[in-house]
Write an enzyme that holds these catalytic residues in place. Structure first.
Site, mmCIF file in Angstrom:
data_model
loop_
_atom_site.group_PDB
_atom_site.id
_atom_site.type_symbol
_atom_site.label_atom_id
_atom_site.label_comp_id
_atom_site.label_asym_id
_atom_site.label_seq_id
_atom_site.Cartn_x
_atom_site.Cartn_y
_atom_site.Cartn_z
ATOM 1 N N CYS A 52 60.319 125.258 -12.028
ATOM 2 C CA CYS A 52 61.339 126.159 -12.562
ATOM 3 C C CYS A 52 61.311 126.214 -14.087
ATOM 4 O O CYS A 52 61.512 125.195 -14.772
ATOM 5 C CB CYS A 52 62.717 125.709 -12.082
ATOM 6 N N GLY A 53 61.075 127.400 -14.634
ATOM 7 C CA GLY A 53 61.032 127.574 -16.077
ATOM 8 C C GLY A 53 62.360 127.289 -16.755
ATOM 9 O O GLY A 53 62.402 126.750 -17.863
ATOM 10 N N HIS A 54 63.470 127.644 -16.084
ATOM 11 C CA HIS A 54 64.795 127.384 -16.654
ATOM 12 C C HIS A 54 65.014 125.876 -16.822
ATOM 13 O O HIS A 54 65.594 125.432 -17.813
ATOM 14 C CB HIS A 54 65.884 127.973 -15.761
ATOM 15 N N CYS A 55 64.552 125.100 -15.840
ATOM 16 C CA CYS A 55 64.693 123.644 -15.898
ATOM 17 C C CYS A 55 63.845 123.064 -17.026
ATOM 18 O O CYS A 55 64.289 122.192 -17.774
ATOM 19 C CB CYS A 55 64.271 123.016 -14.568
#
Length: 481
Positions: A52-55
């Site tokens: 996950c890029g947001h993570c």
């Protein structure tokens, strides 16, 4: 899944990638989770997915914040790989990444604070203290006022709504003021209700108007923000993370001759409707705003204009009628008379080619209505990491069922096409239709095997129905003979 309610916030969060944190961030699993939560009074837990890029974008800030508490006797920051520790993810209803929960004496609370290091630290420290503090000096007032919005309860007796909001508050200070000189300086003497104090303003919701938690929460959020909120990476969470989900957007360059007049109209209307909607200015010159202009469907080089966006459920966009003033437009919106702004892509010539049909706003209804079998549609966002990960699975399934006449696979880009009566509240969303009617939204695991089981449940039923009709026809023929 990725919630569309926080769609605009996440346009910017997670753009850059970084390594996953380590060191001061404790790794929790199904085996050690409960013991760890009991060991420390305060634990901030991030449920994440490695891809996950947001993570990944949040990782450095989360690691830095964890270092601030590594020597604390009662506080820790931790992480859970939700793709591996699936029972924990299910227990705490993890539906998107990252999901961050704050455990206070073992009781989970949704994290609603900022995603920068100092913001995380400040939020945790605020939560560790009492829900309501007493501010007894001008020095204490100014110290808090420079960092936080202060929400003051002005009640003779305990007010349950105020106390409940204080327990649930994010990065605001909830307080009482016992110093009468300070109350007089703030012009709060003899006033009763809830006061919202920012760096520049003091606004009061009278006690007689506090008839529900929602009314109080909307007042607090609306008056915690500036009247004019310019969209940026740092302001996004504050603007879109509250209880108000209706926004008046001003779009266009300040250098345009028409800008000042429209902006003044919007500012006046926003003041009159404060607590009901939030005024957001999005500059076409600012970095990171391209996707917002694309999502709303306004060219970046357009004349200054305005739109209303409702994010309470599925995003709904509204546009003014020709020559309609901002005031009339907002009034029409609140009276349910405003024009829906339903965006659609141009239908590509090859939309029927391949195993997955490409649907847009203009052909969606006609396609699913005219198809005699099931139509299985994937609603997605091109930028969504979850959608990208699922794309090969969707291709695999469409290929596997390509020869089956009872089902057709399709996809629709929900960021470029709006539908009147279809609710999409996360990406990707998978919906099964038949004869133009929505049958079911798939809510299981997004593995090929699990989705195939879901499909076969309906396909097998359809085959049994066809077989039953065929047998009835044979019996009729036999009787006639």
């Amino acid at each position: 899944m990725f919630s569309t309610r926080v769609f605009l916030v996440c346009l910017l969060i997670g753009v850059s990638l970084a390594e996953e944190e380590s060191g001061a961030v404790n790794v929790l699993t199904e085996e050690n989770f409960e013991e760890f939560i009991k060991k420390y009074d305060f634990v901030l837990v991030k449920f994440y997915a490695p891809w996950c890029g947001h993570c990944k974008a949040m990782a450095p800030a989360f690691e830095g914040a964890a270092n601030s508490f590594k020597d604390s006797e009662d506080t820790r920051l931790a992480k859970v790989d939700a793709t591996v520790q699936q029972s924990l993810a299910a227990k705490y209803e993890v539906r998107g990444y990252p999901t961050i929960l704050f455990f206070k004496n073992g009781v989970p609370l949704q994290y609603t604070g900022p995603r920068d290091e100092q913001g995380i630290v400040s939020w945790v420290n605020t939560k560790k203290g009492p829900a309501v503090i007493d501010i007894d000096s001008e020095e204490a007032l100014n110290d808090n006022r420079n960092q936080f919005v202060i929400v003051v309860g002005l009640f003779e007796n305990k007010n349950e709504i105020f106390e409940k909001l204080a327990e649930e508050n994010d990065n605001k200070i909830f307080a009482t003021i016992s110093n009468k000189d300070l109350l007089e300086k703030l012009d709060l003497v003899s006033k009763s209700g809830i006061a919202v104090i920012t760096k520049t303003e003091v606004n009061v919701l009278p006690e007689s108007e506090i008839t529900s938690e929602n009314i109080a929460a909307r007042f607090i959020h609306g008056h915690s923000l500036s009247l004019i909120n310019e969209f940026s990476e740092t302001s996004a969470q504050q603007i879109f993370g509250g209880v108000i989900h209706e926004f008046l957007f001003v779009l266009g360059s300040k250098s345009n001759d028409n800008f000042e007049g429209i902006f003044e109209q919007c500012e006046s209307v926003a003041r009159e409707n404060r607590g009901k909607l939030v005024l957001v200015y999005v500059s076409p010159e600012s970095p990171g705003t391209e996707r917002i202009y694309d999502f709303i469907g306004v060219p970046r080089d357009t004349q200054p204009t305005f739109r209303i966006l409702n994010l309470s459920e599925t995003p709904k966009k509204y546009k003014p009628a020709e020559n309609q003033s901002v005031a009339d437009f907002v009034l029409a919106y609140f009276e349910n008379r405003a024009i829906r702004d339903l965006k659609t892509e141009t239908l590509p010539a090859d939309w029927k080619d391949g195993n997955i049909k490409y649907l847009v706003g203009s052909n969606f209804v006609s396609f699913i209505s005219s198809n005699s079998g099931y139509v299985f549609v994937k609603f997605y966002a091109p930028w969504c990491g979850h959608c990208k990960q699922f794309a090969p699975v969707w291709e695999e399934l469409a290929s596997k069922f390509a020869s089956n006449e009872n089902i057709v696979f399709a996809k629709l880009d929900s960021t470029s096409n709006d539908l009147e009566n279809v609710t999409v509240d996360s990406f990707p969303t998978l919906k099964l239709f038949k004869n133009g009617q929505e049958i079911e939204t798939y809510s299981g695991d997004r593995s090929a095997a699990d989705v195939e089981k879901f499909i076969n449940k309906y396909i097998n039923a359809a085959n049994e129905e066809d077989q039953s009709i065929e047998n009835e026809d044979d019996e009729k023929v036999h009787e006639e003979l």
